[in-house]
Design an enzyme around this catalytic site. Structure first.
Site, mmCIF file in Angstrom:
data_model
loop_
_atom_site.group_PDB
_atom_site.id
_atom_site.type_symbol
_atom_site.label_atom_id
_atom_site.label_comp_id
_atom_site.label_asym_id
_atom_site.label_seq_id
_atom_site.Cartn_x
_atom_site.Cartn_y
_atom_site.Cartn_z
ATOM 1 N N TYR A 190 0.873 -1.178 0.000
ATOM 2 C CA TYR A 190 0.000 0.000 0.000
ATOM 3 C C TYR A 190 0.906 1.222 0.000
ATOM 4 C CZ TYR A 190 -4.172 2.631 1.635
ATOM 5 O OH TYR A 190 -5.214 3.506 1.772
ATOM 6 N N ARG A 243 -6.257 10.247 -10.687
ATOM 7 C CA ARG A 243 -5.583 10.947 -9.558
ATOM 8 C C ARG A 243 -5.129 9.877 -8.583
ATOM 9 N NH1 ARG A 243 -5.772 10.170 -4.670
ATOM 10 N NH2 ARG A 243 -7.647 11.113 -3.817
ATOM 11 N N LYS A 261 -5.485 -1.857 -2.514
ATOM 12 C CA LYS A 261 -6.615 -1.669 -1.588
ATOM 13 C C LYS A 261 -7.306 -3.013 -1.336
ATOM 14 C CE LYS A 261 -6.956 3.033 -1.231
ATOM 15 N NZ LYS A 261 -7.253 3.911 -0.128
ATOM 16 N N GLU A 332 -12.253 4.726 -6.423
ATOM 17 C CA GLU A 332 -10.946 5.071 -5.869
ATOM 18 C C GLU A 332 -10.169 5.977 -6.824
ATOM 19 O OE1 GLU A 332 -9.989 3.837 -2.750
ATOM 20 O OE2 GLU A 332 -8.460 5.377 -2.963
ATOM 21 N N ASP A 333 -9.666 7.034 -6.283
ATOM 22 C CA ASP A 333 -8.707 7.892 -6.972
ATOM 23 C C ASP A 333 -9.171 8.352 -8.352
ATOM 24 O OD1 ASP A 333 -7.338 7.557 -4.653
ATOM 25 O OD2 ASP A 333 -5.532 6.694 -5.531
ATOM 26 N N ASP A 355 -14.067 6.181 -1.683
ATOM 27 C CA ASP A 355 -13.114 6.043 -0.587
ATOM 28 C C ASP A 355 -12.421 7.364 -0.264
ATOM 29 O OD1 ASP A 355 -11.538 4.583 1.228
ATOM 30 O OD2 ASP A 355 -9.931 4.417 -0.245
ATOM 31 N N ASP A 356 -12.128 8.153 -1.274
ATOM 32 C CA ASP A 356 -11.365 9.385 -1.034
ATOM 33 C C ASP A 356 -12.221 10.451 -0.372
ATOM 34 O OD1 ASP A 356 -8.784 8.629 -2.346
ATOM 35 O OD2 ASP A 356 -10.217 8.220 -3.940
ATOM 36 N N ASN A 505 -0.559 11.507 0.371
ATOM 37 C CA ASN A 505 0.208 10.303 0.043
ATOM 38 C C ASN A 505 0.850 10.445 -1.332
ATOM 39 O OD1 ASN A 505 -0.671 8.791 2.355
ATOM 40 N ND2 ASN A 505 -2.654 8.606 1.376
HETATM 41 N N1 LIG Z 1 -4.706 9.909 4.227
HETATM 42 C C1 LIG Z 1 -5.662 9.414 3.491
HETATM 43 O O1 LIG Z 1 -6.348 8.446 3.869
HETATM 44 C C2 LIG Z 1 -5.952 10.017 2.171
HETATM 45 C C3 LIG Z 1 -5.096 10.907 1.597
HETATM 46 N N2 LIG Z 1 -5.391 11.445 0.389
HETATM 47 C C4 LIG Z 1 -4.407 12.312 -0.217
HETATM 48 O O2 LIG Z 1 -4.911 13.619 -0.329
HETATM 49 C C5 LIG Z 1 -4.248 14.278 -1.384
HETATM 50 C C6 LIG Z 1 -5.271 15.078 -2.159
HETATM 51 O O3 LIG Z 1 -6.232 14.249 -2.731
HETATM 52 P P1 LIG Z 1 -7.495 14.891 -3.470
HETATM 53 O O4 LIG Z 1 -8.224 15.808 -2.579
HETATM 54 O O5 LIG Z 1 -8.264 13.821 -4.085
HETATM 55 O O6 LIG Z 1 -6.744 15.718 -4.597
HETATM 56 P P2 LIG Z 1 -7.235 16.936 -5.416
HETATM 57 O O7 LIG Z 1 -6.291 17.112 -6.535
HETATM 58 O O8 LIG Z 1 -8.684 16.787 -5.686
HETATM 59 O O9 LIG Z 1 -7.090 18.169 -4.411
HETATM 60 C C7 LIG Z 1 -5.897 18.764 -4.060
HETATM 61 C C8 LIG Z 1 -6.225 20.104 -3.446
HETATM 62 O O10 LIG Z 1 -5.040 20.659 -2.946
HETATM 63 C C9 LIG Z 1 -4.905 21.974 -3.438
HETATM 64 N N3 LIG Z 1 -3.496 22.293 -3.543
HETATM 65 C C10 LIG Z 1 -2.542 21.670 -4.264
HETATM 66 N N4 LIG Z 1 -1.344 22.251 -4.083
HETATM 67 C C11 LIG Z 1 -1.564 23.254 -3.220
HETATM 68 C C12 LIG Z 1 -0.738 24.251 -2.649
HETATM 69 N N5 LIG Z 1 0.559 24.321 -2.938
HETATM 70 N N6 LIG Z 1 -1.298 25.133 -1.823
HETATM 71 C C13 LIG Z 1 -2.614 25.086 -1.530
HETATM 72 N N7 LIG Z 1 -3.439 24.187 -2.038
HETATM 73 C C14 LIG Z 1 -2.926 23.289 -2.880
HETATM 74 C C15 LIG Z 1 -5.607 21.985 -4.777
HETATM 75 O O11 LIG Z 1 -5.949 23.305 -5.113
HETATM 76 P P3 LIG Z 1 -6.763 23.689 -6.446
HETATM 77 O O12 LIG Z 1 -8.161 23.197 -6.199
HETATM 78 O O13 LIG Z 1 -6.663 25.164 -6.502
HETATM 79 O O14 LIG Z 1 -6.072 22.985 -7.560
HETATM 80 C C16 LIG Z 1 -6.800 21.100 -4.448
HETATM 81 O O15 LIG Z 1 -7.821 21.859 -3.859
HETATM 82 C C17 LIG Z 1 -3.536 13.191 -2.180
HETATM 83 O O16 LIG Z 1 -2.158 13.257 -1.910
HETATM 84 C C18 LIG Z 1 -4.078 11.905 -1.629
HETATM 85 O O17 LIG Z 1 -3.110 10.895 -1.631
HETATM 86 C C19 LIG Z 1 -6.550 11.170 -0.271
HETATM 87 C C20 LIG Z 1 -7.428 10.280 0.252
HETATM 88 C C21 LIG Z 1 -7.158 9.589 1.500
HETATM 89 C C1 LIG Z 2 -5.215 6.677 0.781
HETATM 90 C C2 LIG Z 2 -5.899 7.123 -0.399
HETATM 91 O O1 LIG Z 2 -6.999 6.685 -0.692
HETATM 92 C C3 LIG Z 2 -5.290 8.117 -1.227
HETATM 93 O O2 LIG Z 2 -4.236 8.630 -0.894
HETATM 94 O O3 LIG Z 2 -5.872 8.423 -2.272
HETATM 95 MG MG LIG Z 3 -7.501 7.101 -2.677
#
Ligand SMILES: NC(=O)C1=CN([C@@H]2O[C@H](COP(=O)(O)OP(=O)(O)OC[C@H]3O[C@@H](n4cnc5c(N)ncnc54)[C@H](OP(=O)(O)O)[C@@H]3O)[C@@H](O)[C@H]2O)C=CC1
Ligand SMILES: CC(=O)C(=O)O
Ligand SMILES: [Mg+2]
Length: 665
Positions: A190, A243, A261, A332-333, A355-356, A505
């Site tokens: 993972y 993504r 997963k 997912e993603d 999941d996200d 991540n």
């Molecule tokens: N710990 C866990 O269980 C999980 C972790 N994650 C992690 O979360 C992260 C984001 O996922 P997700 O939300 O789907 O991704 P998205 O691409 O949908 O969202 C990323 C967000 O971060 C913003 N962003 C990116 N760079 C910057 C910066 N330098 N300053 C401010 N804002 C910034 C983007 O802004 P803008 O909208 O303006 O582009 C956007 O709003 C991934 O790394 C994923 O691995 C996800 C799911 C589960």
């Molecule tokens: C953990 C997870 O689902 C992610 O980083 O997208």
């Molecule tokens: Mg995910």
């Protein structure tokens, strides 16, 4: 996974039923329609199966030959089927049952192969004599051998490849090794290692491990689903690779995340591996590296337009519901807009969740509930800044709003606790850009027209007690940001602790490291990260202090949500089921974990936690009227309390090489 084209060789003393012989199979196929194929599949017992005839998904060869004449090979590269028509397969896929299989068939099917654990009786009855070394080894030695071999590998990707190969040879041993060493091995199967694996998936590729559904084959989704070698899968993880973790659009290479997963659905919750189905939907990729990579295994074209992707998804969801009516679908993603759209579009029609958005929302709510208890900042006074307003950021914030409204706050007052920041600064209604639909709910208007462009400015303005990072951007929690967070909770001279969750991540995308968080908060931080950091030891004048991080990752909930939904025979995944997963995880810490100041159970106890989550998710399904279990069953469980429901769950989960015959899911 069983290889697709293993042909069966008859052993003299095992009679092969006519219906499974190649000739019978082709005769049958000449007569059969798709529905008869499906009936035949249903008639095969739920035992594990291996292929008895070459079931290769055949395409219209003459059409391909024709096309080859007209187009250069280069134009055809990247996919086999060159039309949007339905694939016509020449043959039925026929399988022998586990009881019929003998000799090498048994050893070559990972779900049947017990390797050096086969007893003398098994070896005799299954014609294995001489096909295995003579010894019969205790499982502990086999596990030890595997760990020794993993530790000889110098890179994490190599360790992953060893494990992946083990999974393809001996399912039980793979899961025993994984479960017994979950702290060391989860980071390989993972995040973070799976991120590296996805980046190189096409180069590392040696064998199929999933369903690869290309948009070019969209008329054949049912056929492809039926080609899956194991009967009646009950849970799939599907991605379009747009993504993957924080690594962006990886196209078909993102299939690694579906595989990873699902390995945890089994390792962390005990869903039988045979019931899991990893899927990647190939809609093209906008990743130039992939498009240029000579080894890339996906379509060599840009992603299709959103409305085409949606039609494809509609077809996929309809096909899944028809071919495998009991399937739970985990999205997912998917990139944010699709993630939100698909969830809204399908959540009331199919058994599915994202999941996200929802899994992450639940796991972070759970950690937050426990973190607030440690922080010293009363729950009503909490103020949260989110760096990142994508699917995960908005998903988590919405789950936390529900937490506050369930505690009696109005929705407006609950929402008022959240400040979301994206690449343009604080998300406000009046900052002049066109906000994505999913950001509008949290867009603020309390800033008197002033726009806060940096995180430091937002922290200075909000004085938050918690800072959550979901940006997929390494290092955005700088020293000044973290010190400002600490200062805002320190105000008033009280002994309060900042909540800091850099959740992105893999590790290369984490907003800060654990070491930085400890140093810049003078050790006061309550910390959780998406991928695991090692404990951090600081030398002191009278010894050393070791700080222990938490891992705030949806792995603590999605396995239990899936298990609970399957066992409750849920027809939908309701919001209450998701919320309940969070509340039950928060309450699942044991005395030792609470004493150590952890906010999640130790990862070694993830399976215990998943069972608790599954049990409560089942009850929530019943409360919501979506459980298909008979009412008398629920009445009985109510009489006996949680013990009997827990027993019911435990009796049905997969426990490799201990009681596999007892597994019912
Ligand atoms: N710990 C866990 O269980 C999980 C972790 N994650 C992690 O979360 C992260 C984001 O996922 P997700 O939300 O789907 O991704 P998205 O691409 O949908 O969202 C990323 C967000 O971060 C913003 N962003 C990116 N760079 C910057 C910066 N330098 N300053 C401010 N804002 C910034 C983007 O802004 P803008 O909208 O303006 O582009 C956007 O709003 C991934 O790394 C994923 O691995 C996800 C799911 C589960
Ligand atoms: C953990 C997870 O689902 C992610 O980083 O997208
Ligand atoms: Mg995910």
């Amino acid at each position: 996974m069983a290889s697709y084209a293993r042909s069966m060789t008859n052993s003299s003393d095992i009679s092969t039923p006519r219906s499974t012989s190649p000739s019978a199979a082709s005769a049958a196929s000449a007569r059969s329609s798709h529905s008869s194929i499906s009936n035949k599949r249903m008639s095969v017992s739920s035992s594990r199966r291996i292929s008895a005839v070459n079931p290769m998904s055949s395409v219209d060869v003459s059409a391909i030959e024709q096309a080859m004449k007209m187009a250069s090979l280069d134009q055809l590269r990247g996919y086999v089927q060159n039309t949007y028509g339905e694939v016509h397969q020449y043959k039925n896929t026929e399988y022998v049952t586990k009881n019929q299989a003998a000799g090498y068939q048994v050893l070559r099917e990972p779900l049947w192969n017990k390797g050096l654990s086969f007893t003398p009786e098994d070896r005799a009855s299954k014609n294995l004599t001489g096909l295995l070394p003579h010894v019969m080894e205790p499982l502990s030695i086999q596990v030890e051998r595997c760990m020794k071999m993993i530790n000889t590998r110098s890179t994490d990707v190599d360790k992953y490849l060893y494990l992946s190969s083990l999974k393809d040879q001996n399912t039980d041993l793979f899961y025993r090794v994984l479960m017994d060493n979950i702290r060391d091995l989860m980071p390989l199967v993972y995040t973070p290692t799976i991120g590296d694996v996805c980046l190189q998936y096409s180069t590392l590729y040696t064998r199929p491990e999933a369903l690869y559904i290309s948009i070019k084959q969209r008329k054949s989704i049912r056929t492809m689903l039926r080609n899956w070698p194991y009967p009646n899968p009950e849970i799939c993880v599907v991605t379009d690779g747009s993504r993957i973790l924080g690594l962006g659009d990886l196209g078909v290479n993102g299939v690694g995340i579906s595989i990873g997963k699902l390995a945890l659905y089994t390792g962390a919750a005990g869903i039988h591996p045979e019931k899991t189905l990893p899927i990647v939907l190939d809609c093209g990729t906008n990743n130039e590296n992939n498009l240029r990579d000579p080894f890339y295994l996906g379509l060599r074209s840009k992603r299709v337009a959103p409305h085409v992707a949606q039609e494809f998804m509609d077809e996929f969801m309809e096909a899944v519901a028809e071919v495998y009516p009991s399937m739970v679908v985990q999205f997912e993603d998917f990139e944010s807009e699709k993630a939100f759209n698909f969830l809204d579009r399908y959540r009331n029609k199919y058994k599915c969740f994202n999941d996200d958005i929802q899994g992450t929302g639940a796991v972070i709510l759970s950690g937050y509930i426990n973190a607030v208890n440690l922080s010293g900042v009363p729950i009503e006074e909490q103020r949260l800044v989110f760096m990142g307003a994508g699917s995960a950021g908005v998903g988590v914030a919405k789950q936390l709003v529900e937490f506050y409204t369930r505690r009696g706050l109005s929705e407006a007052a609950a929402k008022d606790k959240f400040w979301l920041v994206d690449t343009k600064g604080l998300v406000t209604k009046d900052r002049g850009d066109k906000l994505a639909e999913h950001k509008k709910y949290f867009a603020r208007i309390d800033n008197n027209g002033h726009q806060f462009r940096t995180l430091e400015e937002v922290i200075e303005y909000v004085k938050p007690s918690a800072l959550i990072g979901l940006t997929a951007t390494f290092g955005v929690f700088t020293e000044s940001v973290i010190r400002a967070l600490k200062a805002s909770v320190d105000a008033g001279g009280l002994q309060r602790r900042p909540i800091l969750f850099p959740l992105s991540n893999p590790l290369t995308k984490a907003e800060c490291t654990f070491e930085q968080a400890v140093q810049w908060t003078d050790g006061t931080v309550i910390f959780a990260s998406g991928s695991p950091f090692a404990p951090y030891t600081v030398k002191t004048s009278n010894g050393a202090i070791t700080y222990h991080p938490n891992q705030g990752n949806n792995v603590y909930v999605f396995p239990g949500i899936g298990l609970g939904a399957i066992l409750a025979k849920a027809t939908k995944i309701t919001d209450d089921m998701i919320y309940t997963s969070a509340a039950s995880l928060a309450a699942s810490l044991n005395a030792d974990e609470l004493h150590k100041g952890l906010i999640y159970p130790r990862i070694e106890r993830v399976r215990d936690a998943s069972i608790i989550v599954a049990r409560e998710v089942m009850k929530a399904a019943r409360r919501g009227g979506v459980s298909g279990l008979p009412e008398e069953q629920w009445v009985e469980w109510e009489e006996w309390g949680d013990v009997s429901l827990t027993k019911f769950i435990k009796e049905r989960i997969y426990n490799p090489l201990v009681d596999t015959h007892a597994s019912k899911i």
